[in-house]
Design an enzyme around this catalytic site. Structure first.
Site, PDB file in Angstrom:
ATOM      1  N   CYS A   9       0.855  -1.185   0.000  1.00 55.04           N
ATOM      2  CA  CYS A   9       0.000   0.000   0.000  1.00 55.04           C
ATOM      3  C   CYS A   9       0.890   1.233   0.000  1.00 55.04           C
ATOM      4  CB  CYS A   9      -0.987  -0.019   1.164  1.00 55.04           C
ATOM      5  SG  CYS A   9      -0.220  -0.042   2.797  1.00 55.04           S
ATOM      6  N   ASN A  12       2.376   1.423   4.137  1.00 57.46           N
ATOM      7  CA  ASN A  12       2.745   0.162   4.817  1.00 57.46           C
ATOM      8  C   ASN A  12       2.540   0.246   6.326  1.00 57.46           C
ATOM      9  OD1 ASN A  12       5.733  -1.950   5.157  1.00 57.46           O
ATOM     10  ND2 ASN A  12       3.640  -2.579   4.916  1.00 57.46           N
ATOM     11  N   CYS A  14      -1.155   0.903   7.394  1.00 56.19           N
ATOM     12  CA  CYS A  14      -2.595   0.634   7.574  1.00 56.19           C
ATOM     13  C   CYS A  14      -3.028  -0.639   6.839  1.00 56.19           C
ATOM     14  CB  CYS A  14      -3.437   1.818   7.085  1.00 56.19           C
ATOM     15  SG  CYS A  14      -3.177   3.354   8.000  1.00 56.19           S
ATOM     16  N   ARG A  15      -3.188  -0.544   5.516  1.00 55.79           N
ATOM     17  CA  ARG A  15      -3.853  -1.632   4.769  1.00 55.79           C
ATOM     18  C   ARG A  15      -2.969  -2.864   4.562  1.00 55.79           C
ATOM     19  NH1 ARG A  15      -5.281   2.048  -0.207  1.00 55.79           N
ATOM     20  NH2 ARG A  15      -3.270   2.856   0.515  1.00 55.79           N
ATOM     21  N   SER A  16      -1.720  -2.679   4.133  1.00 57.35           N
ATOM     22  CA  SER A  16      -0.919  -3.876   3.813  1.00 57.35           C
ATOM     23  C   SER A  16      -0.517  -4.674   5.067  1.00 57.35           C
ATOM     24  CB  SER A  16       0.282  -3.554   2.923  1.00 57.35           C
ATOM     25  OG  SER A  16       1.136  -2.600   3.486  1.00 57.35           O
ATOM     26  N   ASP A 124      -8.427   3.832   1.615  1.00 53.66           N
ATOM     27  CA  ASP A 124      -7.309   4.051   2.541  1.00 53.66           C
ATOM     28  C   ASP A 124      -7.827   4.620   3.855  1.00 53.66           C
ATOM     29  OD1 ASP A 124      -4.989   4.660   3.860  1.00 53.66           O
ATOM     30  OD2 ASP A 124      -3.980   5.464   2.085  1.00 53.66           O
TER      31      ASP A 124
HETATM   32  P1  4NP Z   1      -1.657   2.886   4.037  1.00 55.29           P
HETATM   33  O1  4NP Z   1      -2.172   4.291   4.607  1.00 55.29           O
HETATM   34  O2  4NP Z   1      -1.167   3.130   2.637  1.00 55.29           O
HETATM   35  O3  4NP Z   1      -2.883   2.001   4.053  1.00 55.29           O
HETATM   36  O4  4NP Z   1      -0.576   2.423   4.992  1.00 55.29           O
HETATM   37  C1  4NP Z   1      -1.356   5.440   4.601  1.00 55.29           C
HETATM   38  C2  4NP Z   1      -0.439   5.630   5.601  1.00 55.29           C
HETATM   39  C3  4NP Z   1       0.356   6.776   5.632  1.00 55.29           C
HETATM   40  C4  4NP Z   1       0.220   7.718   4.630  1.00 55.29           C
HETATM   41  C5  4NP Z   1      -0.692   7.510   3.610  1.00 55.29           C
HETATM   42  C6  4NP Z   1      -1.487   6.371   3.590  1.00 55.29           C
HETATM   43  N1  4NP Z   1       1.014   8.902   4.645  1.00 55.29           N
HETATM   44  O5  4NP Z   1       0.806   9.750   3.782  1.00 55.29           O
HETATM   45  O6  4NP Z   1       1.904   9.023   5.506  1.00 55.29           O
END
Ligand code: 4NP
Length: 156
Positions: A9, A12, A14-16, A124
């Protein structure tokens, strides 16, 4: 021989990592834990070294799924060689994964919900705050992946 799966994702956190812990658990419940090697990575450098988001940790605890300890890492070109399935959460992930890998000549890059028969992105929760909806999508994708790899699970 293990099938190697890398969930990807943007951050790395939240989702993955949610998908990593969930697929590990679902594989265990089907007696398939030894058949898979499962990891996760980011397309961005935003969260490198950080642990899973509190929302991911809380949702897994709610569902009784053990959290696989993880620190965010960025996907590399070598990952494309190492893994059999590189599974992104949304279309932007797929574009960035393909760029990092330098293309997808071996057709190893997938979007998670394609295993659930859908073109949709996994939303997300970093932006939506809705870890419940993300979890439902992650389970649907992971169940579909296991069905595709090992055949459908027995349903009463
Ligand atoms: P993820 O969510 O892609 O599901 O881990 C996010 C976590 C952090 C950020 C964006 C999305 N960020 O911009 O820091």
């Amino acid at each position: 021989m293990q099938i190697k799966v890398l969930f990807i994702c943007l951050g790395n956190i939240c989702r993955s990592p949610l998908a990593q812990s969930t697929l590990t658990y679902l594989a265990q419940t089907r007696g398939l834990a030894d058949c898979l090697y499962i990891n996760s990575a980011a397309t961005s450098r935003e969260e490198i070294g950080n642990p899973p988001h509190r929302g991911t940790v809380t949702k897994l605890r709610q569902e009784g799924i053990p959290l696989i300890p993880h620190r965010a890492v960025q996907m590399t070109k070598a990952d494309y060689v190492e893994y059999d399935y590189l599974i992104g959460m949304d279309s932007a992930n797929i574009r960035n994964m393909t760029r990092i890998a330098g293309g997808d000549p071996e057709h190893k890059i997938y979007k998670l919900l394609s295993f659930a028969g859908s073109d949709r992105d996994v939303a997300d929760p970093w932006y939506t705050g809705d870890f419940d909806a993300t979890y439902r999508d992650v389970v649907a994708g992971c169940e579909g992946l296991l069905d595709e790899l090992f055949g459908p699970k027995y349903k009463e």
